[in-house]
Design a protein around this motif. Sequence first.
Motif, PDB file in Angstrom:
ATOM      1  N   GLY A 255       0.810  -1.214   0.000  1.00 10.99           N
ATOM      2  CA  GLY A 255       0.000   0.000   0.000  1.00 10.99           C
ATOM      3  C   GLY A 255       0.841   1.261   0.000  1.00 10.99           C
ATOM      4  N   VAL A 256       1.933   1.263   0.770  1.00 15.00           N
ATOM      5  CA  VAL A 256       2.838   2.420   0.796  1.00 15.00           C
ATOM      6  C   VAL A 256       3.493   2.621  -0.571  1.00 15.00           C
ATOM      7  CG1 VAL A 256       4.947   3.344   1.830  1.00 15.00           C
ATOM      8  CG2 VAL A 256       3.240   2.217   3.281  1.00 15.00           C
ATOM      9  N   ILE A 257       3.927   1.534  -1.199  1.00 20.58           N
ATOM     10  CA  ILE A 257       4.562   1.637  -2.517  1.00 20.58           C
ATOM     11  C   ILE A 257       3.565   2.145  -3.562  1.00 20.58           C
ATOM     12  CG2 ILE A 257       5.615   0.290  -4.380  1.00 20.58           C
ATOM     13  CD1 ILE A 257       6.780  -1.542  -2.204  1.00 20.58           C
ATOM     14  N   LEU A 258       2.347   1.628  -3.525  1.00 14.11           N
ATOM     15  CA  LEU A 258       1.317   2.084  -4.464  1.00 14.11           C
ATOM     16  C   LEU A 258       0.988   3.561  -4.235  1.00 14.11           C
ATOM     17  CD1 LEU A 258      -1.048  -1.020  -4.355  1.00 14.11           C
ATOM     18  CD2 LEU A 258       0.370  -0.289  -6.279  1.00 14.11           C
ATOM     19  N   GLY A 259       1.009   3.974  -2.966  1.00 15.62           N
ATOM     20  CA  GLY A 259       0.786   5.385  -2.672  1.00 15.62           C
ATOM     21  C   GLY A 259       1.887   6.267  -3.246  1.00 15.62           C
ATOM     22  N   ALA A 260       3.110   5.777  -3.198  1.00 15.01           N
ATOM     23  CA  ALA A 260       4.220   6.543  -3.774  1.00 15.01           C
ATOM     24  C   ALA A 260       4.071   6.674  -5.285  1.00 15.01           C
ATOM     25  CB  ALA A 260       5.545   5.876  -3.419  1.00 15.01           C
ATOM     26  N   ILE A 261       3.621   5.597  -5.928  1.00 15.92           N
ATOM     27  CA  ILE A 261       3.400   5.658  -7.376  1.00 15.92           C
ATOM     28  C   ILE A 261       2.292   6.650  -7.707  1.00 15.92           C
ATOM     29  CG2 ILE A 261       2.721   4.311  -9.393  1.00 15.92           C
ATOM     30  CD1 ILE A 261       3.951   1.873  -8.040  1.00 15.92           C
ATOM     31  N   TRP A 262       1.225   6.644  -6.917  1.00 22.31           N
ATOM     32  CA  TRP A 262       0.124   7.596  -7.118  1.00 22.31           C
ATOM     33  C   TRP A 262       0.623   9.027  -6.888  1.00 22.31           C
ATOM     34  CZ3 TRP A 262      -5.013   7.638  -3.821  1.00 22.31           C
ATOM     35  CH2 TRP A 262      -5.916   8.528  -4.396  1.00 22.31           C
ATOM     36  N   ALA A 263       1.471   9.220  -5.866  1.00 25.33           N
ATOM     37  CA  ALA A 263       1.999  10.556  -5.581  1.00 25.33           C
ATOM     38  C   ALA A 263       2.818  11.085  -6.759  1.00 25.33           C
ATOM     39  CB  ALA A 263       2.856  10.521  -4.317  1.00 25.33           C
TER      40      ALA A 263
ATOM     41  N   ARG B 222       6.233  13.627  -7.732  1.00 23.77           N
ATOM     42  CA  ARG B 222       7.323  13.062  -6.937  1.00 23.77           C
ATOM     43  C   ARG B 222       6.821  11.829  -6.210  1.00 23.77           C
ATOM     44  NH1 ARG B 222       4.997  12.902  -2.524  1.00 23.77           N
ATOM     45  NH2 ARG B 222       4.471  14.604  -1.154  1.00 23.77           N
ATOM     46  N   PHE B 223       7.735  10.870  -6.011  1.00 25.66           N
ATOM     47  CA  PHE B 223       7.358   9.640  -5.337  1.00 25.66           C
ATOM     48  C   PHE B 223       7.227   9.815  -3.834  1.00 25.66           C
ATOM     49  CE2 PHE B 223       9.200   7.966  -9.283  1.00 25.66           C
ATOM     50  CZ  PHE B 223       8.228   7.033  -9.637  1.00 25.66           C
ATOM     51  N   TRP B 224       8.059  10.674  -3.271  1.00 22.52           N
ATOM     52  CA  TRP B 224       8.092  10.830  -1.812  1.00 22.52           C
ATOM     53  C   TRP B 224       8.434  12.267  -1.467  1.00 22.52           C
ATOM     54  CZ3 TRP B 224       6.536   6.884   1.261  1.00 22.52           C
ATOM     55  CH2 TRP B 224       6.694   7.046   2.638  1.00 22.52           C
ATOM     56  N   GLY B 225       7.660  12.844  -0.542  1.00 22.98           N
ATOM     57  CA  GLY B 225       7.909  14.228  -0.158  1.00 22.98           C
ATOM     58  C   GLY B 225       7.916  14.458   1.328  1.00 22.98           C
ATOM     59  N   TRP B 226       7.951  13.375   2.121  1.00 25.45           N
ATOM     60  CA  TRP B 226       7.936  13.462   3.583  1.00 25.45           C
ATOM     61  C   TRP B 226       6.754  14.271   4.097  1.00 25.45           C
ATOM     62  CZ3 TRP B 226      10.733   9.891   5.720  1.00 25.45           C
ATOM     63  CH2 TRP B 226      11.882   9.446   5.082  1.00 25.45           C
ATOM     64  N   ASP B 227       5.620  14.119   3.429  1.00 24.21           N
ATOM     65  CA  ASP B 227       4.360  14.631   3.953  1.00 24.21           C
ATOM     66  C   ASP B 227       4.072  13.912   5.271  1.00 24.21           C
ATOM     67  OD1 ASP B 227       1.686  16.065   3.327  1.00 24.21           O
ATOM     68  OD2 ASP B 227       1.050  14.004   3.749  1.00 24.21           O
ATOM     69  N   PRO B 228       3.378  14.562   6.242  1.00 27.02           N
ATOM     70  CA  PRO B 228       3.142  13.904   7.538  1.00 27.02           C
ATOM     71  C   PRO B 228       2.541  12.503   7.420  1.00 27.02           C
ATOM     72  CG  PRO B 228       2.520  16.202   7.669  1.00 27.02           C
ATOM     73  CD  PRO B 228       2.898  15.948   6.246  1.00 27.02           C
ATOM     74  N   LYS B 229       1.596  12.318   6.516  1.00 24.17           N
ATOM     75  CA  LYS B 229       0.977  11.002   6.339  1.00 24.17           C
ATOM     76  C   LYS B 229       2.004   9.990   5.831  1.00 24.17           C
ATOM     77  CE  LYS B 229      -3.025   8.659   6.108  1.00 24.17           C
ATOM     78  NZ  LYS B 229      -3.983   8.547   7.224  1.00 24.17           N
ATOM     79  N   GLU B 230       2.809  10.391   4.883  1.00 22.23           N
ATOM     80  CA  GLU B 230       3.841   9.515   4.344  1.00 22.23           C
ATOM     81  C   GLU B 230       4.866   9.157   5.418  1.00 22.23           C
ATOM     82  OE1 GLU B 230       3.724  11.458  -0.175  1.00 22.23           O
ATOM     83  OE2 GLU B 230       5.367  11.891   1.209  1.00 22.23           O
ATOM     84  N   THR B 231       5.242  10.160   6.198  1.00 20.01           N
ATOM     85  CA  THR B 231       6.279   9.954   7.207  1.00 20.01           C
ATOM     86  C   THR B 231       5.834   8.965   8.278  1.00 20.01           C
ATOM     87  OG1 THR B 231       7.102  12.206   6.850  1.00 20.01           O
ATOM     88  CG2 THR B 231       7.764  11.097   8.885  1.00 20.01           C
TER      89      THR B 231
END
Length: 321
Positions: free
Chosen positions: A240-248, A254-263
Amino acid sequence: MPIDETIASYSDLAFKSAIVVYALVWIMLVWQFAVARTAPPRQLVTAGGGVDSDSVTPGRVIEEPKRPFAERLGAMGFSVLFVAVALHLLSIVLRGFATHRFPLGNMYEFTSMSCAAAVLIGLVLLREERYRGMWAFLLTPVLILLFLAGTVLHADAAPVVPALKSYWLPVHVTVVSIGSGVFLVSGVASLLFLYRLRQPAGSESSGIWGNLARRLPDAESLDRLAYRTTIIGFPIFGAGVILGAIWAEAAWGRFWGWDPKETVSFIAWVLYAAYLHARATSGWRDTKAAWINIAGFVAMLFNLFIINIVVSGLHSYAGLN
């Protein structure tokens, strides 16, 4: 397409009915857990291990002893649990038909889906009667979360915000919600494992807490259950985290931006990875590993409530008024 208010009302009715039936099941299972015998009654046997022939009248049919009321009540409660699950799933499906979208667009819908996943995984892994006592503890957080979903987190049936109108919504959020539900079972198992260690099998300690502990499965079984469920939930949540990065990357570039939810999601994933590692490490596999597992579940709850409601970020789609 416009919202179908009639179907939406049926969805809300099914959701409220599911909570009522869950509560009824919880009462029956708590009753069984509280008053059930901790050991089977003794039988008179001969030296060879059979029933004493002197106590049996020739030609007489020996009837099986009647099951205690608490056991029959618990068995009935477990059967009624399937009715609660059916109503719960019906409310989710009807919400989707009413809104003409996948029903995972706000915290109300996400919490409902996660609780449904927890109960379904429980029906698979806790179907044996020796785990029956665990249902009283598993349904407690489920009822609390469903109550919060139906009150504080409830959102009227409506289209999702433009940012969520993507085919990634049913893929990413469904996987994460299922993983969260599995981790709920794992967290409860670890809590009961730590409690059960205080009253090991064969303990002669008295008191209500000791008696209640002895009605639970042994500590080894609880620890094994926590480990098995985490093994199931860890790759699901990680996917789910990987799929979220692809959606982001598709939505924000960008794949990852250290948003609070992502972090916090990453922190929870690391904690569960640490639990699996500790569970296989000598000196850590007992209480220390269990506490790490509980810390992971606390991070999941923090991510669901505090991050979504209090902290502002790119994932602020709680749907609260």
